[in-house]
Design a protein around this motif. Structure first.
Motif: not given
Length: 156
Positions: A33-42, A65-68
């Protein structure tokens, strides 16, 4: 594949591995959930611009993706270091602990419980808890310094 039934909750040779897998499974959903939220914020325009420039999906992941997600990595790294001395958590180890696997599943939290509440040595248990907290704080400061040196980002 298995010729005889295996009692995973009573086998001391298997207990630590089983609890490690249970702990990983327990944290998998939260981490996803945390990583998907971070990906959706890019910003999606970055991906569109990369596709226009001819970037493959691997290059999009590597350079966008990785830097984001790096701030999320840093925060989760520091939180993970803070929980390093928990050793799987009190509630999980205490729930699955029995006399057959006690030697493999005891961590600092269950030791403090055993010494303090069962052994009635409150001062010693308090000292163990305070030392665990001090070491955890030192580990957090070190992880924060490493993060600041490597990424230029830190929490403090």
């Amino acid at each position: 594949m298995i010729s005889t039934p295996k009692d995973v909750l009573a086998d001391s040779g298997f207990a630590w591995y089983f609890q490690t897998l249970v702990g990983m499974w327990k944290g998998l959903g939260w981490g996803a959930i945390i990583y998907l939220a971070a990906l959706s914020g890019i910003d999606q325009e970055l991906y569109e611009a990369a596709r226009v420039d001819g970037a493959s999906r691997f290059h999009e992941a590597l350079h966008i993706s990785l830097p984001g997600m790096m701030p999320t990595f840093v925060v989760l790294f520091i939180l993970g270091i803070g929980n390093l001395l928990a050793g799987g958590g009190f509630e999980q180890m205490f729930t699955f602990m029995n006399p057959m696997v006690m030697d493999k599943l005891e961590n600092l939290d269950t030791y403090t419980y055993k010494i303090g509440l069962q052994g009635l040595s409150f001062s010693y248990a308090t000292a163990v808890g305070v030392m665990k907290s001090i070491v955890s704080i030192l580990l957090l400061i070190a992880a924060n310094a490493i993060s600041k040196r490597v990424n230029g980002r830190s929490i403090l």
